[in-house]
Design a protein around this motif. Structure first.
Motif, PDB file in Angstrom:
ATOM      1  N   LEU A 187      16.951  10.594  11.552  1.00 29.36           N
ATOM      2  CA  LEU A 187      16.936  10.052  12.661  1.00 29.36           C
ATOM      3  C   LEU A 187      17.846   8.792  12.805  1.00 29.36           C
ATOM      4  CD1 LEU A 187      13.088   9.618  13.755  1.00 29.36           C
ATOM      5  CD2 LEU A 187      14.752  11.280  14.496  1.00 29.36           C
ATOM      6  N   THR A 188      17.752   7.922  11.989  1.00 29.45           N
ATOM      7  CA  THR A 188      18.866   6.790  11.864  1.00 29.45           C
ATOM      8  C   THR A 188      20.146   7.290  11.447  1.00 29.45           C
ATOM      9  OG1 THR A 188      17.985   6.321   9.662  1.00 29.45           O
ATOM     10  CG2 THR A 188      16.927   5.039  11.353  1.00 29.45           C
ATOM     11  N   VAL A 193      25.855   8.203  13.191  1.00 26.78           N
ATOM     12  CA  VAL A 193      26.890   9.175  13.377  1.00 26.78           C
ATOM     13  C   VAL A 193      27.416   9.114  14.983  1.00 26.78           C
ATOM     14  CG1 VAL A 193      27.767  11.611  13.441  1.00 26.78           C
ATOM     15  CG2 VAL A 193      26.282  10.710  11.515  1.00 26.78           C
ATOM     16  N   ASP A 194      26.604   8.946  15.643  1.00 27.93           N
ATOM     17  CA  ASP A 194      26.739   8.854  17.054  1.00 27.93           C
ATOM     18  C   ASP A 194      27.210   7.485  17.590  1.00 27.93           C
ATOM     19  OD1 ASP A 194      25.825  11.492  17.504  1.00 27.93           O
ATOM     20  OD2 ASP A 194      23.829  11.107  18.213  1.00 27.93           O
ATOM     21  N   ARG A 200      20.232  -1.410  18.084  1.00 20.79           N
ATOM     22  CA  ARG A 200      19.661  -0.130  18.562  1.00 20.79           C
ATOM     23  C   ARG A 200      18.788   0.780  17.712  1.00 20.79           C
ATOM     24  NH1 ARG A 200      23.325   4.028  22.564  1.00 20.79           N
ATOM     25  NH2 ARG A 200      21.641   5.131  23.287  1.00 20.79           N
ATOM     26  N   LEU A 201      19.232   1.010  16.430  1.00 21.70           N
ATOM     27  CA  LEU A 201      18.483   1.645  15.528  1.00 21.70           C
ATOM     28  C   LEU A 201      16.998   1.095  15.383  1.00 21.70           C
ATOM     29  CD1 LEU A 201      21.077   2.315  12.755  1.00 21.70           C
ATOM     30  CD2 LEU A 201      20.204   3.860  14.158  1.00 21.70           C
TER      31      LEU A 201
END
Length: 295
Positions: A187-188, A193-194, A200-201
């Motif tokens: 998920l992180t 990558v985005d 925000r993580l």
């Protein structure tokens, strides 16, 4: 008839070990409930009856006079508001700061992440009585003019909030870090990558997944901080600034103390903790079960 006989054959036979287990569990439950039941029994009886007939006697009068007198004589509403002012910021700050520490040590790999977590956890191993003398002196020497009513960190709600945050953050960081380690790293990694930022993580991806654990910790912290008596007794000198656990002192006279009245006051002070527990019971249990399943 065949179905009934088949179900009867499938029933597990009663074993002596299982009977002993249930007897032990019932005895343990009664042992835990005995002080509470005795407090309720004493609070419902007038002191004149117990002084004449003894506490171990059949009651002739049961009423709620002790509860009414305890609520009015101890000024419980005022002290309850003092506790809210201390407990709510302490719980929120503890969860916020400890979750950030847990996120950093669990989602990022560096050499000192385990050592950093151990430092936070080691703070919980220190007995409170060991550091009370230097801490008391530090509170007296810390001047906060215009911030607290006393002008110092001592004898202020801010001082109690800070000491609770300091002592409870280690345990919460340890629990949350173990919970966050069980979350998928994909998920992180996908968020990085985005182009997602570290904040925000933490705030939008990791923290929402930790709601069950956060709710369980919030329940425990609310009960622990609400029931605190030691720090309030040492770091608060003005009677009007003390939390609700210290309000029971108002029920004790100089030459005489009514135990039935004190029992009623103790039961009244326990009501908010029961409300918090039953309100968050579902989240609390789910947080414990999810943590055990993933750990």
């Amino acid at each position: 008839m065949s179905t009934v006989s088949a179900l009867a054959k499938q029933r597990t036979p009663i074993r002596p070990a299982r009977v002993l287990l249930h007897v032990f569990l019932a005895g343990t439950a009664l042992a835990w409930l005995a002080p509470l039941l005795w407090a309720i029994f004493s609070a419902l009886r007038p002191y004149s009856e117990t002084s004449n007939r003894g506490y171990v006697s059949w009651p002739h009068t049961l009423n709620f006079d002790n509860f009414k007198n305890a609520f009015t004589q101890s000024d419980m509403t005022h002290y309850f508001m003092n506790t809210v002012i201390i407990a709510v910021p302490a719980v929120l700050l503890t969860l916020f700061l400890s979750s950030m520490v847990a996120f950093y040590v669990s989602r990022f790999d560096f050499r000192l992440n385990l050592a950093l977590l151990l430092v936070f956890t080691a703070g919980n191993l220190l007995p409170q009585q060991v550091i009370i003398t230097p801490l008391y002196r530090m509170y007296l020497l810390t001047n906060l003019p215009g911030i607290t009513a006393s002008g110092k960190l001592y004898d202020s709600a801010l001082g109690l909030v800070l000491i609770h945050v300091a002592f409870q953050s280690g345990f919460c960081a340890f629990v949350l870090s173990n919970y966050m380690r069980s979350l998928p790293h994909e998920l992180t990694e996908a968020a990085l990558v985005d182009g997602a930022s570290v904040w925000r993580l933490y705030w939008q991806i990791t923290l929402p997944l930790c709601k069950p654990a956060m709710a369980a910790l919030a329940t425990l912290l609310s009960i622990w901080i609400y029931n605190d008596f030691f720090w309030a007794l040492v770091l608060i000198s003005t009677g009007d600034n003390m939390p609700i656990t210290s309000a029971l002192n108002n029920l004790s006279g100089q030459f005489f103390t009514d135990p039935n009245l004190v029992a009623a006051g103790s039961l009244l002070t326990a009501i908010p903790t029961l409300v918090v527990y039953f309100a968050l019971q579902k989240q609390f249990v789910s947080g414990l079960t999810l943590g055990s399943a993933k750990g």
